[in-house]
Design an enzyme around this catalytic site. Structure first.
Site, mmCIF file in Angstrom:
data_model
loop_
_atom_site.group_PDB
_atom_site.id
_atom_site.type_symbol
_atom_site.label_atom_id
_atom_site.label_comp_id
_atom_site.label_asym_id
_atom_site.label_seq_id
_atom_site.Cartn_x
_atom_site.Cartn_y
_atom_site.Cartn_z
ATOM 1 N N LYS A 1 -26.178 -26.947 31.046
ATOM 2 C CA LYS A 1 -26.204 -26.509 30.053
ATOM 3 C C LYS A 1 -27.165 -25.620 29.001
ATOM 4 O O LYS A 1 -28.341 -25.420 28.050
ATOM 5 C CB LYS A 1 -26.135 -28.126 29.001
ATOM 6 C CG LYS A 1 -24.158 -28.076 28.683
ATOM 7 C CD LYS A 1 -23.574 -28.283 27.434
ATOM 8 C CE LYS A 1 -22.159 -28.764 27.308
ATOM 9 N NZ LYS A 1 -22.118 -29.756 28.637
ATOM 10 N N SER B 1 -22.152 -35.139 23.170
ATOM 11 C CA SER B 1 -22.011 -36.413 23.601
ATOM 12 C C SER B 1 -22.958 -36.283 24.530
ATOM 13 O O SER B 1 -22.894 -37.985 25.758
ATOM 14 C CB SER B 1 -20.908 -36.906 24.798
ATOM 15 O OG SER B 1 -20.776 -36.165 25.732
ATOM 16 N N GLU C 1 -9.635 -29.132 34.416
ATOM 17 C CA GLU C 1 -9.828 -30.271 33.555
ATOM 18 C C GLU C 1 -9.261 -31.582 33.855
ATOM 19 O O GLU C 1 -8.942 -31.680 34.682
ATOM 20 C CB GLU C 1 -9.341 -29.631 32.291
ATOM 21 C CG GLU C 1 -9.770 -28.511 31.128
ATOM 22 C CD GLU C 1 -8.276 -28.085 30.050
ATOM 23 O OE1 GLU C 1 -8.550 -27.839 28.914
ATOM 24 O OE2 GLU C 1 -7.170 -28.431 30.161
ATOM 25 N N GLY D 1 -6.251 -35.040 29.321
ATOM 26 C CA GLY D 1 -7.766 -33.819 27.803
ATOM 27 C C GLY D 1 -7.265 -31.945 28.831
ATOM 28 O O GLY D 1 -7.880 -31.431 28.845
ATOM 29 N N ASP E 1 -6.195 -30.092 27.385
ATOM 30 C CA ASP E 1 -5.656 -28.958 25.989
ATOM 31 C C ASP E 1 -6.092 -27.248 26.901
ATOM 32 O O ASP E 1 -5.340 -26.801 25.913
ATOM 33 C CB ASP E 1 -6.850 -28.425 25.060
ATOM 34 C CG ASP E 1 -8.698 -29.414 25.404
ATOM 35 O OD1 ASP E 1 -8.648 -30.050 26.109
ATOM 36 O OD2 ASP E 1 -8.989 -28.508 25.010
ATOM 37 N N SER F 1 -21.156 -29.383 38.011
ATOM 38 C CA SER F 1 -22.197 -28.292 36.796
ATOM 39 C C SER F 1 -22.994 -29.166 36.056
ATOM 40 O O SER F 1 -23.720 -29.327 35.581
ATOM 41 C CB SER F 1 -20.465 -28.957 35.217
ATOM 42 O OG SER F 1 -20.192 -30.287 35.170
HETATM 43 C C1 LIG Z 1 -20.201 -29.808 29.100
HETATM 44 C C2 LIG Z 1 -20.862 -29.728 30.471
HETATM 45 C C3 LIG Z 1 -19.134 -29.871 30.675
HETATM 46 C C4 LIG Z 1 -18.274 -28.513 29.999
HETATM 47 O O1 LIG Z 1 -18.746 -27.501 29.331
HETATM 48 P P1 LIG Z 1 -18.358 -26.778 28.429
HETATM 49 O O2 LIG Z 1 -19.015 -25.203 28.361
HETATM 50 O O3 LIG Z 1 -17.665 -27.710 27.516
HETATM 51 O O4 LIG Z 1 -16.584 -26.302 29.509
HETATM 52 C C5 LIG Z 1 -18.502 -29.696 31.751
HETATM 53 N N1 LIG Z 1 -19.254 -30.390 32.949
HETATM 54 C C6 LIG Z 1 -21.008 -31.073 32.446
HETATM 55 C C7 LIG Z 1 -21.614 -31.470 33.299
HETATM 56 C C8 LIG Z 1 -20.842 -30.938 31.379
HETATM 57 O O5 LIG Z 1 -22.157 -31.365 30.192
#
Ligand SMILES: *Cc1c(COP(=O)(O)O)cnc(C)c1O
Length: 323
Positions: free
Chosen positions: A55, A80, A206, A210, A212, A306
């Protein structure tokens, strides 16, 4: 079309902005995993990104494009956790005041990190309150710039730089698995994948509770669900973004789902075999690749982790869950 969709050029421009500021995270392989899947799996480790998740890429790419007036007034966001940290850290680097709405039950580590970057944090109830509306209202009242967590051209273009780095390092792939909440990482990754590896199958993943985006993908229009209950707290979004969904519809091959139990087993694998602490949401991609193993034999497969931000007590509790 209501908005011009971002393109691969925007991902390239984001990469230039992030040069020397974001980490170029490692791509790892596990012999055990390759043998288990009978495939070559390239794992892009955004758990090693600054603030511990991809992010930072999107947050910084968005904030870096604000003008002097907008920078002076400041930014507001809701999250969050990881987007809050991303905006807070980017704001600190760029010397911009930041206000973050975070749920009362946000991970204490994420809360502490966000405050540690100097941002002002305001609590909200994630099950009953609309954080997006609250953030937009504050933006209006105080002249702040609202930075959405995923449904924003600059944010998603920044997120796409992780996949761009992966392809630039390992070349073309047969399949790419991407963790999915609101779709910023997936849509940005899809822009990069389609440009760098046109035949690569692109899958969003997903939590089963969830799904969606899976429902939306099948229906061809966005479906909203109640805030899902899952250990994947980064994917508790009730609805995929509008911009992100337009890109996902056009470029992504399918949306997979996995259970919390599958997430825990992927989390255990990362800890035990690869010595990495990965947060539950970050395990979505690997859990889906393992689930799809039969279709991946002999292939070159990308898995994007991620993020790795999880409280260690929570991490230990999850790992102690009987499998
Ligand atoms: C925000 C986040 C996601 C999801 O990312 P999106 O861009 O909202 O789809 C997945 N894994 C982690 C660790 C995140 O912080």
């Amino acid at each position: 079309m209501p908005h011009a969709l971002p393109t691969f050029d925007d991902v390239l421009a984001a990469a230039a902005r992030l040069q020397g500021i974001a980490h170029k995270t490692p791509v790892m392989q596990s012999r055990t995993l390759n043998e288990q899947l009978q495939a070559q799996v390239f794992i892009k480790c955004e758990n090693f990104q600054r603030m511990g998740a991809f992010k930072f890429r999107g947050g910084f790419n968005a904030l870096a494009q604000l003008n002097a007036l907008q920078r002076k007034a400041g930014v507001v966001a809701y999250s969050s956790g990881n987007h809050a940290q991303a905006v807070a850290l980017s704001a600190r680097i760029l010397n911009i005041p930041a206000t973050l709405f975070m749920p009362h039950d946000a991970s204490p580590a994420k809360l502490a990190a966000t405050q540690g970057y100097g941002a002002t944090v305001i609590g909200y109830d994630r099950y009953t309150e609309d954080a997006s509306a609250k953030a937009m209202q504050l933006a209006q009242e105080k002249g702040l710039t609202f930075i959405p967590p995923f449904d924003h051209a600059d944010v998603l273009a920044g997120q796409g730089t992780a996949a761009l780095e992966l392809f630039d390092e390992v070349g073309e792939l047969d399949a790419l698995f991407v963790c999915l909440g609101g779709g910023g990482l997936l849509s940005g990754s899809a822009l990069a994948a389609r440009a760098r590896s046109p035949l690569c199958k692109i899958y969003g993943v997903e939590p089963e509770a969830g799904n969606d985006t899976q429902q939306s993908f099948r229906k061809g229009e966005r479906v909203k669900i109640p805030t899902p209950i899952t250990i994947a707290d980064g994917a508790q979004t009730p609805m995929v973004g509008a911009i992100t969904f337009d890109i996902i519809k056009a470029l992504v091959d399918d949306i997979h789902t996995v259970t919390d139990a599958q997430l825990i087993s992927a989390m255990r694998f990362y800890a035990e075999r690869m010595k990495m602490v990965i947060e539950p949401t970050g395990c979505l991609s690997l859990a889906a690749a393992i689930q799809a193993a039969a279709t991946l034999k002999g292939q070159r497969v990308g898995v994007i982790i991620s993020g790795g931000n999880v409280d260690l007590t929570r991490f230990a509790q999850l790992l102690a869950t009987p499998s």
